[in-house]
Design an enzyme around this catalytic site. Structure first.
Site, PDB file in Angstrom:
ATOM      1  CB  ILE A  93      -0.937   0.198   1.150  1.00  0.00           C
ATOM      2  CG1 ILE A  93      -0.065  -0.078   2.637  1.00  0.00           C
ATOM      3  CG2 ILE A  93      -2.170  -1.069   1.137  1.00  0.00           C
ATOM      4  CD1 ILE A  93      -1.326   0.170   3.581  1.00  0.00           C
ATOM      5  CG  ASP A  94      -0.037   4.219  -2.771  1.00  0.00           C
ATOM      6  OD1 ASP A  94       0.464   3.297  -3.481  1.00  0.00           O
ATOM      7  OD2 ASP A  94      -1.149   4.791  -3.214  1.00  0.00           O
ATOM      8  CE  LYS A  95       6.499   8.984   2.915  1.00  0.00           C
ATOM      9  NZ  LYS A  95       7.783  10.317   2.515  1.00  0.00           N
ATOM     10  NE  ARG A 143      -2.749   8.762  -3.964  1.00  0.00           N
ATOM     11  CZ  ARG A 143      -1.309   8.602  -3.805  1.00  0.00           C
ATOM     12  NH1 ARG A 143      -0.405   7.555  -3.700  1.00  0.00           N
ATOM     13  NH2 ARG A 143      -0.495   9.729  -4.016  1.00  0.00           N
TER      14      ARG A 143
END
EC number: 5.4.99.-
Length: 300
Positions: free
Chosen positions: A137-139, A237
């Site tokens: 999962i993204d930062k 996103r």
């Protein structure tokens, strides 16, 4: 010693140059990666291949130009929130701001550094810089992800992921109200042709599906849940921005004036899968972080 990546079932059928551009050289152009392949700086199973080579499970990709010694892989105590753990796997509630694994261009402590401090054994399928990592999962996205301790568990979890048998539900705060209460976004996602740090909807992109449902409506915002049918980079996103409902706080796909110092209001709330060894159905939940809840309270 070259860096080696063993391709698992969730990574097969991708073009070699696309796979490396997205995972190993995110700050480089695809033509740069293609040049490395043509110059035999990147080999597959020890052999020179074409830039558009289709990856297969079990392939060994060697990066001859990357020196692993440049990466700091010393364990770091990050006090990771372990939601569940047994002999085969663990489930982590990742905080926002933490990158999942190191890369040749990223040297700060990552989730992998924290795992190495807290966990004795991690699977080796994804190589030395991604031990145990089944999915990412993204930062600046928080929430649940599963980590494999053994290669057998990793392989079986990867098969579930590829077959869309792992259910991942996210909670997101997005801009604007919706006319509908739920919907599905089917739009292919690929690397942005002009900005290598971004993904975008492209006709030539990879098949991507996001299901969303309205949870609560505010004046200028809407709280939604999102179920991922596919797991592309930045999928929620990109898809929400594509339908003009960018995630609040998103510095890349949202408005230039960013709300929140915590990044996007996006949290992996629920995770369900069949335990690869015990064959039991497992479901986990993690409440949204306090800063996320505080902002919702203020909207009330």
């Amino acid at each position: 010693m070259p860096k080696s990546i063993k391709i698992d079932i969730s990574q097969e059928k991708q073009r070699l140059d696309t796979f490396l551009s997205e995972n190993e050289y995110p700050d480089k152009s695809r033509s740069y990666v293609q040049t490395l392949i043509k110059d035999e700086k990147i080999l597959v199973n020890g052999l020179k291949v074409k830039t558009g080579y289709t990856l297969k499970e079990g392939d060994l990709v060697s990066l001859l130009d990357v020196e692993l010694k440049t990466l700091d892989l010393e364990p770091v105590d990050l006090h990771l929130d372990i939601v569940y753990e047994d002999d085969d796997l663990l489930v982590i509630n990742k905080p926002e701001g933490l990158v999942v694994h190191p890369a040749s261009t990223y040297h700060k402590p990552t989730l992998v550094h924290g795992l190495m401090h807290q966990i004795d054994h991690l699977s080796s399928i994804n190589g030395v810089i991604r031990p145990g990592i089944v999915h990412r999962i993204d930062k600046d996205t928080s929430g649940l992800l599963v980590v494999a301790k053994t290669d057998q568990a990793h392989q079986l979890l990867s098969e579930q992921l590829k077959n869309h048998e792992i259910t991942r539900t996210y909670t997101a705060l997005v801009y604007h109200d919706f006319d509908e209460n739920e919907g599905t976004i089917k739009a292919p996602i690929g690397r942005h042709p002009k900005n290598r740090m971004k993904m975008t909807v492209l006709e030539s992109g990879r098949f991507s599906v996001t299901h969303f449902k309205v949870l609560k409506r505010f004046d200028q915002y809407t709280l939604i849940s999102c179920d991922l049918e596919t797991g592309r980079t930045h999928q929620i996103r990109v898809h929400m921005a594509y339908i003009n409902h960018p995630v609040v706080g998103d510095p890349i796909y949202g408005p230039k004036k960013v709300i929140s110092k915590h990044g996007q209001f996006l949290h992996a709330t629920d995770l369900s899968f069949v335990h690869p060894i015990k064959k039991e159905h497992m479901t986990f939940h993690a409440d949204i972080p306090s800063y996320f809840q505080k902002f919702l309270d203020e909207l009330e």
